[in-house]
Design an enzyme around this catalytic site. Structure first.
Site, short mmCIF file in Angstrom:
data_model
loop_
_atom_site.label_atom_id
_atom_site.label_comp_id
_atom_site.label_asym_id
_atom_site.label_seq_id
_atom_site.Cartn_x
_atom_site.Cartn_y
_atom_site.Cartn_z
N ASN A 118 16.49 46.39 -55.74
CA ASN A 118 17.54 46.12 -56.71
C ASN A 118 17.97 47.47 -57.27
OD1 ASN A 118 19.22 45.32 -58.78
ND2 ASN A 118 17.73 43.97 -59.77
N ARG B 257 19.46 42.87 -53.61
CA ARG B 257 20.34 42.19 -54.55
C ARG B 257 21.70 42.86 -54.47
NH1 ARG B 257 21.24 43.11 -60.92
NH2 ARG B 257 22.56 41.32 -61.32
N HIS C 116 24.63 36.17 -61.77
CA HIS C 116 23.24 35.86 -62.09
C HIS C 116 22.71 34.68 -61.27
CE1 HIS C 116 24.18 37.79 -66.23
NE2 HIS C 116 23.60 38.68 -65.44
N ARG D 132 29.35 45.03 -72.40
CA ARG D 132 30.53 44.31 -71.93
C ARG D 132 30.94 43.26 -72.96
NH1 ARG D 132 28.00 42.52 -66.41
NH2 ARG D 132 26.11 43.46 -67.27
N GLU E 202 14.03 36.86 -59.64
CA GLU E 202 15.08 37.05 -58.64
C GLU E 202 14.54 37.69 -57.37
OE1 GLU E 202 18.75 38.29 -61.51
OE2 GLU E 202 16.75 39.11 -61.93
#
Length: 398
Positions: A9, A93, A181, A241, A379
């Site tokens: 990742n 990822r 996600h 963000r 993940e």
């Protein structure tokens, strides 16, 4: 000789990794995990074994300036830690899969070219995801790679949930709501039947709350809607963000304030959200600890937006049976969970304060009409499973 799948990742200045041994049946064994931080500035390597014990935590040399240097350092450590082991696959990822990748895919040169075209839709993540793929291609050219997308889990939505209400020719060019996600939501959906079987087949809202934050509505374990859209700017307030804002604000930035595209992109991706509101930090822990009114406002707005979107997704689902908190803030901030649950009490949610202070796993009272749970996400395990499946290392796992 033991076979391993490595999961990567990659971020702008970090490379997180996990090493899984080749499974017997479908049970992956985590052999080690860690990260290389400060790539290009002050690189540092840290790793733990599969049981969570610290193996190494050391500074690296100045040679680790980019993804290739980080991968060289990781490969060296893997050889030393697992002598004689063989890497049979690398899973990545990748944040944005666009309209052409509804599921994980074996990496080819054509795939990389297609993913590079999506960089403008995920400029914080996609370039670094691709840099890691290219570094592996150079360093381990004979090892197959698999790209796993944060958008894939959301591809089963009804058309109305993914619609962006712009002219047809614009929508035909791929402008739609994608959601993100998804690897996290896929994991939560996969473990709910074991963790909370009484709600797993019902109407559940999963709150992935971290530096990036979103909600996902599940019905019978399938994604129905989410708060993120065309890019990872939409929905909830995040670390840097803004989440949802009036598009007219963006026009104002261009037309009245005279900002250029690069300025606006930097503002929206790196200077807004919790950091922009507080002027102090994008880290929720710093903001909770601060007495500054702007920090308090940032926390208030974060909670407000989450509670508001929970209400919206409850309407989409026609009511809810459970809420699941996951990711950094969701898993570790009892204060934020408390405030969100309190704001959602009108749904019939009653929080168990003592259980919440101890991070659950169940944090609602026995009499609560809506259950609340804390479930750590994984993940990396989802990526390992997909990599094994696509490369023929294990049987398909539902």
């Amino acid at each position: 000789m033991e076979d391993f799948v490595v999961v990567l990742n990659a971020g702008s200045s970090s490379l997180k990794f996990c090493a899984y041994s080749r499974p017997q049946g479908d049970q992956w064994r985590l052999a080690g995990r860690g990260q290389i931080e400060g790539i290009g500035t002050s690189p540092r390597f840290s790793a733990k074994d599969g049981a969570g014990a610290r193996i190494v935590d050391e500074a690296l040399g100045n040679s680790v300036r980019d993804a290739r240097g980080a991968l060289d350092a990781l490969a060296k450590w893997l050889r030393e830690q697992f002598p004689g082991a063989r890497i049979v696959g690398v899973g990545h990822r990748v944040v944005h899969g666009g309209p052409d990748f509804p599921g994980p895919v074996v990496v080819t040169a054509d795939v990389v070219d297609q993913l590079r075209a999506l960089v403008p839709l995920a400029p914080l993540h996609q370039p670094h995801n691709l840099a890691a793929i290219e570094a592996v291609t150079t360093r381990l050219p004979n090892v197959p790679q698999v790209a796993c997308f944060d958008t894939s889990f959301h591809r089963g939505h009804a058309a109305v949930a993914d619609l962006v209400p712009l002219p047809k020719d614009i929508r035909a060019a791929g402008v739609q709501r994608y959601g993100f996600h998804g690897l996290s939501y896929e994991y939560i959906a996969s473990v709910l039947p074991q963790v909370a079987p009484q709600i797993a087949g019902g109407r559940v809202i999963v709150a992935h709350l971290g530096s990036g934050a979103s909600l996902c509505a599940l019905k019978n374990g399938k994604g129905i809607d989410s708060t993120l859209g065309f890019t990872a700017l939409d929905g909830l307030c995040m670390g840097t963000r803004p989440g949802s804002i009036d598009p007219g604000v963006v026009l104002y930035l261009f037309q009245t304030l005279g900002l250029n595209a690069a300025d606006v992109e930097t503002m929206l991706y790196k200077k807004s959200g919790l950091l922009g509101i507080s002027g102090i930090s994008n880290d929720m822990r710093d903001l909770i600890a601060s007495a500054d009114p702007a920090a308090r406002l940032a926390v208030d707005y974060f909670v407000y937006r989450v509670a508001k979107e929970i209400g919206a997704l409850a309407a989409v689902l026609g009511g809810i049976d459970g809420i699941v908190f996951t990711a950094g803030i969701g898993e570790r901030s009892a204060a934020i969970r408390q405030r969100i649950c309190d704001a959602s009490a009108w749904l019939g949610l009653e929080i168990n304060r003592a259980a919440n202070e101890h991070d659950g796993p169940r944090i609602s009272t026995p009499g609560s009409k809506v259950e609340a749970w804390v479930v750590p996400t994984n993940e990396e395990l989802v990526i390992a499973r997909h990599t094994g499946q696509l490369l023929g290392l294990i049987e398909a796992r539902v």
